[in-house]
Write an enzyme that holds these catalytic residues in place. Structure first.
Site, short mmCIF file in Angstrom:
data_model
loop_
_atom_site.label_atom_id
_atom_site.label_comp_id
_atom_site.label_asym_id
_atom_site.label_seq_id
_atom_site.Cartn_x
_atom_site.Cartn_y
_atom_site.Cartn_z
N TYR A 209 0.86 -1.18 0.00
CA TYR A 209 0.00 0.00 0.00
C TYR A 209 0.90 1.24 0.00
CZ TYR A 209 -4.27 2.58 1.27
OH TYR A 209 -5.35 3.41 1.28
N ASN B 268 -16.70 1.60 0.27
CA ASN B 268 -17.31 1.32 -1.03
C ASN B 268 -18.49 2.23 -1.38
OD1 ASN B 268 -15.56 -0.70 -2.17
ND2 ASN B 268 -16.24 -2.01 -0.49
N ASN C 254 -20.07 -6.32 -10.12
CA ASN C 254 -20.48 -7.21 -9.03
C ASN C 254 -19.74 -6.95 -7.72
OD1 ASN C 254 -21.79 -9.51 -7.89
ND2 ASN C 254 -19.86 -10.62 -8.11
N ALA D 187 -18.40 -4.83 -4.33
CA ALA D 187 -19.16 -4.05 -3.35
C ALA D 187 -19.35 -2.61 -3.84
CB ALA D 187 -18.44 -4.06 -2.00
N ARG E 270 -17.85 -10.37 -15.51
CA ARG E 270 -17.10 -11.41 -16.20
C ARG E 270 -17.91 -12.70 -16.37
NH1 ARG E 270 -11.59 -11.46 -12.96
NH2 ARG E 270 -13.13 -10.87 -11.41
N GLY F 294 -9.81 0.91 -8.89
CA GLY F 294 -9.35 -0.43 -8.52
C GLY F 294 -8.58 -1.03 -9.68
N MET G 192 -8.27 -4.81 -10.34
CA MET G 192 -8.41 -6.25 -10.10
C MET G 192 -7.56 -7.11 -11.03
SD MET G 192 -12.42 -6.67 -9.21
CE MET G 192 -13.18 -5.55 -8.05
#
Lengths: 331, 331
Positions: free
Chosen positions: B56, B128, B154, B156, B177, B242, B244
């Protein structure tokens, strides 16, 4: 004045030297709101070649005449035209094709060039110096003494950035690919000139005394754009206006999320289309002032008559040049 | 009330299940301006795991207690604390580590949760749903009926985007996805739900009747971000929050230059730090209103007691889950 003119024309998209021809057209007659401009100079810009190749986002109706930029002298005006008389040197809009000996154009779309600026000089103010002006005004609110960084600093736009930034009191870090350009760009007014390499970030820090840099100007793309982004302070903006490497930008997500960098782009012809004449003149006026002092001169490698259009575009398509290829027209 | 508390602690960065331990600390005593909060619920977010791993951007002083988010009940207040009494359910700031049974915290940093919202629900509103709120307010001036598009719909945050957008009258294209999520997200209020694939642009055009989409929300990066960008109208903004796919964004220069797309990012913890309590409450108030109506509930896959912190983080680190892993603390 001849009764006919030479005009560069292409009927299909393709390699410019193959598809471009010069044809004879009748001397233009002005509508009431038009002026006839006898062209004096028009450069060959990368966007011109892209449009001939069919790679530009706007495709003209074919057959078409290339040329987004140029300057000429008013030789005739329609009967309802005011504020414009024969003899005025003017900059042309980019939607009619400047690679022709003369053109009839709406008088209200012409920009009158003040005395003291020659046609070749004037012919190359609308794209690169105007881009530089917008880059320095539309994205980050810089103050005198603030730093910015650019790659492709040796390009026509890059040199205009150096000169305009200096005029506005901003300091420039100029990134180039070849060491031999360092002295030349320093002489042009670049505060710091560095060769693009992996440790660019540290070199920039050392050269600027770790000053925050809030504006990055990218005309290369690919790895160079990322190295540039890595030199910027958090919440900075990087503006893309060219893609010399032909490589996409590759942006680690963290530069967006954690460093809050903002990635923008500018298409100067679109800006020009959307701007009012007032907004255009707000930029042209200071550019003209600088030009009168001998600044914002784009280097010319070779000038051609329009009859040698094929040879001219072939030369312009070569990567290794030290200046622009332009058309100069007889008086 | 016990005289000591359990606290999750790590002394070195590394794999969370390896480096995280639970230790006993004395029950906290409030300074005059502090409140003591007995924790009730705290989720395990990806950022928590990243911080334990040392990945982080902000590294805590070690040893440290993880946990950017959580809710608890005020059980004691310092003598100069006003407007806060024992029994209040509060949302905690993110700079003290919520994975502990109790904590002394500046009363002015606490957000009081109105009645009708449970601790688990409240514990997952600050990251979120707040991210979703900012994404829908800070980048593009949307009007009722306008479309936006998001990937990772999908997640949060994605589900919060769907619900908040619906509440504000915006229409959402939701990219996922897996096909089996389509019905579920439609039921949640998603106007259009599509599986991410190469012809996404055409699918979006068909599903929206070619409506202009001026906001894209990206939590995936890589190819998905580019497919999202290609569905947007000119001059649109795509906001990354984000990553992912762990892949960088790859942006063709033309998307910046000719399409004038703007690429931004948001780091919600930084927004929260920089915001005034007034600005935070301007978002919390409508989020609380929605929560009271049963909205903005983050799905929970499993809850753990703090004593099982190792098992909890091991579970949270797995990719395949249908909801959050959270800690619930005894009353």
């Amino acid at each position: 004045m001849s009764k006919s003119i030479n005009v560069a024309v292409y009927e299909t998209h393709g390699n410019p030297a193959d598809v471009l021809d010069v044809e004879t057209q009748p001397w233009p007659t002005p509508s009431p709101d038009e002026a006839v401009v006898q062209m004096r100079a028009a450069p060959i810009n990368p966007a011109d070649l892209n449009q001939i190749e069919g790679k530009y986002p706007v495709r003209p109706q074919l057959p078409a005449t290339p040329g987004f930029e140029g300057a000429g002298v008013v030789v005739d005006v329609g009967k309802s035209v005011k504020d414009l008389t024969a003899g005025a040197l003017v900059i042309l809009p980019h939607n009619l094709g400047t690679w022709r000996e003369a053109v009839a154009v709406k008088a209200s779309a012409l920009v009158i060039v003040p005395p003291g600026i020659g046609p070749v000089h004037a012919a190359m103010l609308k794209i690169n110096p105007m881009t530089a002006w917008r880059l320095l005004h539309d994205y980050v609110d810089l103050k005198s003494g603030d730093w910015l960084i650019q790659n492709a600093a040796n390009s026509a736009a890059g040199r205009a950035v150096i000169q305009i930034a200096r005029n506005l009191g901003y300091k420039t870090v100029n990134v180039v690919r070849r060491e031999e350009l360092i002295d030349e760009l320093r002489a042009e007014g670049g505060d710091v000139v560095l060769v693009d390499e992996e440790n660019l970030r540290e070199e920039v820090r050392n050269a600027t005394g770790n000053a925050p840099i809030r504006l990055g100007l990218n005309a290369v793309g690919g790895g160079s754009a990322l190295r540039l982004a890595n030199t910027l302070a958090p919440e900075s903006t990087i503006v893309t206006f060219g893609a010399m490497s032909l490589q996409p930008l590759k942006i680690p997500n963290g530069l967006l999320i954690f460093k809050d960098l903002r990635f923008r782009g500018i298409w100067i012809n679109k800006w020009y289309d959307n701007a009012t004449m007032q907004e255009r003149m707000d930029a042209f006026r200071p550019l003209f002032e600088m030009a009168k002092r001998g600044l914002l001169k784009t280097k010319v490698e070779k000038s051609y008559p329009l009859s040698e259009a094929k040879a001219a575009v072939a030369n312009a398509a070569q990567g290794k040049r030290s200046g622009k290829i332009i058309f100069e027209f007889g008086e």
